[in-house]
Design an enzyme around this catalytic site. Sequence first.
Site, PDB file in Angstrom:
ATOM      1  CB  SER A 134      -0.870   0.017   1.263  1.00  0.00           C
ATOM      2  OG  SER A 134      -1.521   1.270   1.399  1.00  0.00           O
ATOM      3  CE1 TYR A 166      -3.911  -1.662   6.022  1.00  0.00           C
ATOM      4  CE2 TYR A 166      -3.427   0.568   5.272  1.00  0.00           C
ATOM      5  CZ  TYR A 166      -3.752  -0.749   4.990  1.00  0.00           C
ATOM      6  OH  TYR A 166      -3.897  -1.159   3.686  1.00  0.00           O
TER       7      TYR A 166
HETATM    8  P1  NDP Z   1     -11.797  -5.573   1.085  1.00  0.00           P
HETATM    9  O1  NDP Z   1     -12.235  -5.328   2.495  1.00  0.00           O
HETATM   10  O2  NDP Z   1     -12.766  -5.350   0.001  1.00  0.00           O
HETATM   11  O3  NDP Z   1     -11.203  -7.053   0.962  1.00  0.00           O
HETATM   12  C1  NDP Z   1     -10.383  -7.589   1.947  1.00  0.00           C
HETATM   13  C2  NDP Z   1     -10.268  -9.096   1.756  1.00  0.00           C
HETATM   14  O4  NDP Z   1      -9.396  -9.613   2.749  1.00  0.00           O
HETATM   15  C3  NDP Z   1     -11.611  -9.794   1.903  1.00  0.00           C
HETATM   16  O5  NDP Z   1     -11.745 -10.743   0.878  1.00  0.00           O
HETATM   17  C4  NDP Z   1     -11.492 -10.484   3.256  1.00  0.00           C
HETATM   18  O6  NDP Z   1     -12.182 -11.737   3.199  1.00  0.00           O
HETATM   19  C5  NDP Z   1      -9.996 -10.733   3.354  1.00  0.00           C
HETATM   20  N1  NDP Z   1      -9.568 -10.898   4.726  1.00  0.00           N
HETATM   21  C6  NDP Z   1      -9.543  -9.971   5.714  1.00  0.00           C
HETATM   22  N2  NDP Z   1      -9.114 -10.545   6.856  1.00  0.00           N
HETATM   23  C7  NDP Z   1      -8.862 -11.840   6.570  1.00  0.00           C
HETATM   24  C8  NDP Z   1      -8.403 -12.957   7.339  1.00  0.00           C
HETATM   25  N3  NDP Z   1      -8.110 -12.853   8.647  1.00  0.00           N
HETATM   26  N4  NDP Z   1      -8.261 -14.148   6.714  1.00  0.00           N
HETATM   27  C9  NDP Z   1      -8.559 -14.269   5.419  1.00  0.00           C
HETATM   28  N5  NDP Z   1      -9.004 -13.281   4.637  1.00  0.00           N
HETATM   29  C10 NDP Z   1      -9.147 -12.079   5.225  1.00  0.00           C
HETATM   30  O7  NDP Z   1     -10.508  -4.649   0.893  1.00  0.00           O
HETATM   31  P2  NDP Z   1      -9.458  -4.485  -0.305  1.00  0.00           P
HETATM   32  O8  NDP Z   1      -9.807  -5.336  -1.460  1.00  0.00           O
HETATM   33  O9  NDP Z   1      -9.291  -3.045  -0.521  1.00  0.00           O
HETATM   34  O10 NDP Z   1      -8.149  -5.014   0.415  1.00  0.00           O
HETATM   35  C11 NDP Z   1      -7.295  -5.999  -0.149  1.00  0.00           C
HETATM   36  C12 NDP Z   1      -5.857  -5.648   0.189  1.00  0.00           C
HETATM   37  O11 NDP Z   1      -5.519  -4.414  -0.439  1.00  0.00           O
HETATM   38  C13 NDP Z   1      -5.574  -5.464   1.677  1.00  0.00           C
HETATM   39  O12 NDP Z   1      -4.333  -6.078   1.982  1.00  0.00           O
HETATM   40  C14 NDP Z   1      -5.447  -3.945   1.834  1.00  0.00           C
HETATM   41  O13 NDP Z   1      -4.611  -3.597   2.895  1.00  0.00           O
HETATM   42  C15 NDP Z   1      -4.841  -3.596   0.486  1.00  0.00           C
HETATM   43  N6  NDP Z   1      -4.985  -2.207   0.053  1.00  0.00           N
HETATM   44  C16 NDP Z   1      -6.219  -1.627  -0.078  1.00  0.00           C
HETATM   45  C17 NDP Z   1      -6.327  -0.327  -0.507  1.00  0.00           C
HETATM   46  C18 NDP Z   1      -7.640   0.385  -0.611  1.00  0.00           C
HETATM   47  O14 NDP Z   1      -7.636   1.629  -0.708  1.00  0.00           O
HETATM   48  N7  NDP Z   1      -8.771  -0.313  -0.633  1.00  0.00           N
HETATM   49  C19 NDP Z   1      -5.130   0.441  -0.900  1.00  0.00           C
HETATM   50  C20 NDP Z   1      -3.898  -0.258  -0.718  1.00  0.00           C
HETATM   51  C21 NDP Z   1      -3.842  -1.538  -0.286  1.00  0.00           C
HETATM   52  P3  NDP Z   1     -13.085 -12.343   4.370  1.00  0.00           P
HETATM   53  O15 NDP Z   1     -13.664 -11.186   5.139  1.00  0.00           O
HETATM   54  O16 NDP Z   1     -14.102 -13.162   3.638  1.00  0.00           O
HETATM   55  O17 NDP Z   1     -12.141 -13.172   5.174  1.00  0.00           O
HETATM   56  C1  8X3 Z   2      -5.108   1.576   1.947  1.00  0.00           C
HETATM   57  C2  8X3 Z   2      -4.814   2.941   1.457  1.00  0.00           C
HETATM   58  O1  8X3 Z   2      -4.317   5.317   2.216  1.00  0.00           O
HETATM   59  O2  8X3 Z   2      -6.266   4.217   3.174  1.00  0.00           O
HETATM   60  O3  8X3 Z   2      -3.943   0.849   2.114  1.00  0.00           O
HETATM   61  O4  8X3 Z   2      -4.062   3.597   3.861  1.00  0.00           O
HETATM   62  S1  8X3 Z   2      -4.857   4.051   2.752  1.00  0.00           S
END
Ligand code: NDP
Ligand code: 8X3
Length: 251
Positions: free
Chosen positions: A139, A152
Site C-alpha cells: 500500500s 496499519y
Molecule cells: P476488502 O475489504 O474489500 O477485501 C479484503 C479481503 O481480505 C476480503 O476478501 C477479506 O475476506 C480478506 N480478509 C480480511 N481478513 C482476513 C483474514 N483474517 N483471513 C482471510 N481473509 C481475510 O478490501 P481491499 O480489497 O481493498 O483489500 C485488499 C488488500 O488491499 C488489503 O491487503 C489492503 O490492505 C490492500 N490495500 C487496499 C487499498 C484500498 O484503498 N482499498 C489500498 C492499498 C492496499 P473475508 O472477510 O471473507 O475473510
Molecule cells: C489503503 C490505502 O491510504 O487508506 O492501504 O491507507 S490508505
Amino acid sequence: MIHNVLITGASSGIGRSCAFRFAASGAGLILTGRRIERLKAIEEEITRSFGVKVLSIEMDVADREGVARALNNLPEDMEPDVLINNAGLALGLDLFQDGNPEFWDRMIDTNVKGLLNVTHCIVPGMIRKGRGHIINIGSVAGREVYAKGNVYCASKAAVDSITRALRMDLLVHGIRVSQIAPGAVETEFSVVRFGGDLEKAGAVYNGFQPLHPDDVAEVVHYAAMLPPHVNINDLLLMPTAQASATQINRK
Ligand code: NDP
Ligand code: 8X3
C-alpha cells in the site's frame, strides 16, 4: 503460462477482481477467505463464465494451523504457481494514544503474520519446481505514514520489507517476488476500517475518482504475465487525483 493462482482474501475487492482477471486468461484458481458463502458464489459465477477450475477454501490467514491444514494438502493439479497475498484490513483511524490494542493485534496478525503463514506453506512447492511468483499487495501506506494510520501503516511497511527479504532468500530458486502497492481503491476496505459506518466509509472517496479494484487486478495480472525472466520488484499505483497518502485533489 500460468496454471493456478492462489488468492487470499478473494471474497471482496481487489482479491475478487484478481480472481475474475486471472480466470479470464484461463488460470485455475484457489480462492480463500473467511466468508465461504461469498467465495462459493464467486466460484459459481467464474466457473459458469470462464469454465476454469476453481477451488474455494474457507481460511483465516491468521490461523496458522488452519492455513497449514488447508494448504499443505492441495490436489497436485491445483498447486499454485502464482500466490497473491492480498488478504488484509485496517481497523480504526485513531491517534496512537486512543488506539485499540485488539485492533493492532488483528491488523498485525492478518496483514503481516497471515502473509507469512500462507507464504511459508506455498514456498516449498515453488522451490521444488524451481519456479513460481509471489505477489504481495502492499500500500501507499507502507511507503508513507499518515496521521492516525500508525499500526496499519506499520503493517504495510512490514509487507514491503518482507517482500524485499523474500526476493533475496528465494533468489537462487528462480522464484519471482513482487509488491503491488495501491493508493486509494474503493472496496469494502473503509467499511471494515470504520466498523460498518457507510457514511464515514463513503466520505473517503468523495469528490475524486478512486481506483477500481479491477484497475489493481489489471496491474497484478500484467506483472504475472510478463516473461519468466522479468520481475516487477515493486509498483506503486494511484488514482490520477492522488499524489501522496494524504494529498488528494477533491472537487
Ligand atoms: P476488502 O475489504 O474489500 O477485501 C479484503 C479481503 O481480505 C476480503 O476478501 C477479506 O475476506 C480478506 N480478509 C480480511 N481478513 C482476513 C483474514 N483474517 N483471513 C482471510 N481473509 C481475510 O478490501 P481491499 O480489497 O481493498 O483489500 C485488499 C488488500 O488491499 C488489503 O491487503 C489492503 O490492505 C490492500 N490495500 C487496499 C487499498 C484500498 O484503498 N482499498 C489500498 C492499498 C492496499 P473475508 O472477510 O471473507 O475473510
Ligand atoms: C489503503 C490505502 O491510504 O487508506 O492501504 O491507507 S490508505
